[in-house]
Scaffold this active site. Structure first.
Site, PDB file in Angstrom:
ATOM      1  N   LYS A  36       0.827  -1.210   0.000  1.00 30.67           N
ATOM      2  CA  LYS A  36       0.000   0.000   0.000  1.00 30.67           C
ATOM      3  C   LYS A  36       0.860   1.259   0.000  1.00 30.67           C
ATOM      4  CE  LYS A  36      -3.005   0.703   3.437  1.00 30.67           C
ATOM      5  NZ  LYS A  36      -4.166   1.257   4.175  1.00 30.67           N
ATOM      6  N   SER A  37       1.913   1.268   0.813  1.00 26.18           N
ATOM      7  CA  SER A  37       2.786   2.445   0.897  1.00 26.18           C
ATOM      8  C   SER A  37       3.419   2.767  -0.454  1.00 26.18           C
ATOM      9  CB  SER A  37       3.896   2.210   1.931  1.00 26.18           C
ATOM     10  OG  SER A  37       3.359   2.047   3.210  1.00 26.18           O
TER      11      SER A  37
ATOM     12  N   ARG B 120       2.708   6.039  -3.179  1.00 29.12           N
ATOM     13  CA  ARG B 120       3.843   6.881  -3.578  1.00 29.12           C
ATOM     14  C   ARG B 120       4.100   6.820  -5.085  1.00 29.12           C
ATOM     15  NH1 ARG B 120       4.116   5.574   1.603  1.00 29.12           N
ATOM     16  NH2 ARG B 120       5.331   6.812   3.107  1.00 29.12           N
TER      17      ARG B 120
ATOM     18  N   GLY C 272      -5.392   7.544   5.718  1.00 29.96           N
ATOM     19  CA  GLY C 272      -4.541   8.579   6.290  1.00 29.96           C
ATOM     20  C   GLY C 272      -3.295   8.808   5.462  1.00 29.96           C
TER      21      GLY C 272
ATOM     22  N   ARG D 199      -9.114  11.606  12.805  1.00 31.98           N
ATOM     23  CA  ARG D 199      -7.668  11.427  13.006  1.00 31.98           C
ATOM     24  C   ARG D 199      -6.920  12.758  12.984  1.00 31.98           C
ATOM     25  NH1 ARG D 199      -5.916   6.431   9.271  1.00 31.98           N
ATOM     26  NH2 ARG D 199      -3.949   6.748  10.370  1.00 31.98           N
TER      27      ARG D 199
ATOM     28  N   GLN E  52       4.719   9.474   7.457  1.00 32.67           N
ATOM     29  CA  GLN E  52       3.759  10.392   6.841  1.00 32.67           C
ATOM     30  C   GLN E  52       4.189  11.845   7.014  1.00 32.67           C
ATOM     31  OE1 GLN E  52      -0.076   9.306   8.416  1.00 32.67           O
ATOM     32  NE2 GLN E  52      -0.118   7.361   7.315  1.00 32.67           N
TER      33      GLN E  52
ATOM     34  N   ASP F 155       1.892  -1.365  11.840  1.00 34.81           N
ATOM     35  CA  ASP F 155       0.602  -1.911  11.401  1.00 34.81           C
ATOM     36  C   ASP F 155       0.444  -3.392  11.723  1.00 34.81           C
ATOM     37  OD1 ASP F 155      -0.427   0.461  10.356  1.00 34.81           O
ATOM     38  OD2 ASP F 155       0.579   0.175   8.441  1.00 34.81           O
TER      39      ASP F 155
ATOM     40  N   ARG G  18      -6.089   1.574  18.222  1.00 35.55           N
ATOM     41  CA  ARG G  18      -5.787   0.153  18.016  1.00 35.55           C
ATOM     42  C   ARG G  18      -5.251  -0.521  19.274  1.00 35.55           C
ATOM     43  NH1 ARG G  18      -3.232   0.133  11.927  1.00 35.55           N
ATOM     44  NH2 ARG G  18      -5.214  -0.072  10.822  1.00 35.55           N
TER      45      ARG G  18
END
EC number: 2.5.1.19
Length: 445
Positions: A28-29, A33, A101, A129, A177, A328, A359
């Site tokens: 996902k990261s 990008r 996010g 958030r 982030q 995560d 979480r």
């Protein structure tokens, strides 16, 4: 802007041995990008293996709204024709990032370096958030907040800088982030933008900036930190990107294979960037049978094939400096810890409190309702493993995909089935999770 998806509950039951060979979805990261840097480049970027979950697709839509041409050319294959650094156009409507996010915060950085205004919004979870720690350094660079919800939360309208300023910024927490937002804004600033981290966070942005032609230098800072310096106003050039399989997604079938007796799974092309593999190291310390082979890399990112076999696990202490490399994965690690023999203490988990849900509390609740002895001491999570989990509980997912997947993994080996109140949000990161796990032998009903 909220999801109107009807809740889709699901039950996980004790399963036979999990067997098979799979490639989990693209990271996902890297997917976020690749889309953003492709849009900020001149020319064409081809992306193979893009994660086609809702979060990443919302970033793709945002890049289109900002003037880039983004098109799907095949399964997991995409093409981006970029507008160049500083070339984003004013969007006609608010940019809706759904549950993401990462997408929202990185695009804030990219927009901050352009002389345009854009409104950022998302679902109820994303609206709750914190955004202030992203916006603070962007304001130092010349961007300004025109409007926001109470506490600087979404919906938020950001006016980008007409003349962006390079800054030297020390991040208040280890956060890829925050770092990425500052670096993406710094692309438009003359001179050198520097980010200093006390604890090194994942370095995907730096590696991919280099891949697209930016001049960026990263050196050690202190014991665990990094100092990253970016020379502004480069001409980024479109480039091919092969997205490796997401280690955060691989974590779920990996832990399932470890706790379901007799399992033997092969996971291919999994990213092995050392700033993302804290979970693999921790599971090995617990006694997990995890073998690596077929090592290679693409766009600066290493990947490998993993063979994972059911293992007898023992409790361990996880040091706080490992948190950025597995932030995560603590939820599914807590599941592994519940099936281990002995106490597992995960230290320094304050960042888990500001994720898609709190979480830390949600993980404790997930275990507790299924008969596991668990405690929170400060920012530490302590799980008393007894080699088995009673199960039989209903888990509240709080619109959080990782809680849903972790609870379903737990139910595959618990004494009684585990019920999850909603699996709809799994689509944000791992749309194929339920059918893929069923193909491997998981009993979901």
């Amino acid at each position: 802007m909220t999801h109107s998806v009807q809740p889709t509950p699901l039950q996980a039951r004790k399963s036979p041995a999990l067997q098979g060979r799979v490639r989990v979805p693209g990271d996902k990261s890297i997917s976020h990008r690749a889309l953003i840097l492709g849009a900020l480049s001149v020319g064409e970027t081809t992306i193979t293996g893009l994660l086609e979950g809702e979060d990443v697709l919302n970033t793709a839509k945002a890049m289109q709204a900002l003037g880039a041409k983004v098109e799907r050319t095949g399964e997991f294959a995409w093409r981006v024709n970029g507008v160049g650094v500083g070339g984003f156009a004013q969007p006609d409507a608010a940019l809706d990032f759904g549950n993401s996010g990462t997408g929202c915060r990185l695009v804030m950085g990219a927009v901050a370096g352009c002389p345009i205004a854009a409104t950022f919004d998302g679902d109820a979870s994303l609206r709750s958030r914190p955004m202030k720690r992203i916006v603070d350094p962007l304001q130092l660079m010349g961007a300004s907040v025109i409007a926001s919800a109470e506490g600087g939360k979404l919906p938020l309208t950001l006016q980008g800088a007409k003349n962006p300023l390079p800054i030297e910024y020390r991040t208040p927490v280890a956060s890829a982030q925050i770092k990425s937002a500052v670096l993406l804004a710094g692309l438009s600033a003359p001179g050198v933008t520097t980010v200093i981290e006390q604890e090194a966070s994942r370095d995907h942005t730096e590696l991919m900036l280099q891949h697209f032609g930016a001049q960026i230098v990263s050196v050690p800072e202190g014991v665990h930190g990094r100092k990253i310096s970016l020379t502004g106003q480069p001409e980024l050039r479109g480039a091919p990107v092969v997205v490796p399989a997401d280690p955060s997604s691989a974590a779920f079938p990996m832990v399932a294979a470890l706790i379901v007796p007799g399992s033997d799974l092969v996971l291919t092309d999994v990213m092995t960037n050392p700033l993302r593999t804290g979970l693999f190291a921790t599971l090995r310390e617990m006694g997990a049978s995890i073998e690596e082979s077929e090592l290679r890399d693409d766009a600066g990112e290493p990947m490998a094939t993993f063979r994972v076999r059911a293992s007898k696990l023992k409790g361990v202490t996880v040091p706080p400096e490992r948190a950025p490399s597995m932030i995560d994965e603590y939820l599914v690690l807590a599941v592994a810890a519940a099936f281990a023999e002995g106490t597992t203490r995960m230290r320094g988990l304050q960042e888990l409190r500001v994720k898609e849900s709190d979480r830390l509390e949600a993980t404790a609740a997930m275990l507790r309702v299924n008969g596991v002895d668990v405690a929170i001491e400060g920012d530490d999570l302590i799980v008393e493993g007894r080699g088995h989990v009673p199960g039989g509980g209903l888990v509240a997912t709080h619109m959080d995909h990782r809680i849903a997947m972790s609870a379903l993994v737990m139910g595959l080996a618990s004494d009684q089935p585990v019920q999850v109140d909603d699996t709809a949000f799994i689509a944000t990161s791992f749309p194929d999770f339920i059918p893929m796990m069923r193909r491997l032998g998981a009993d979901f009903a």
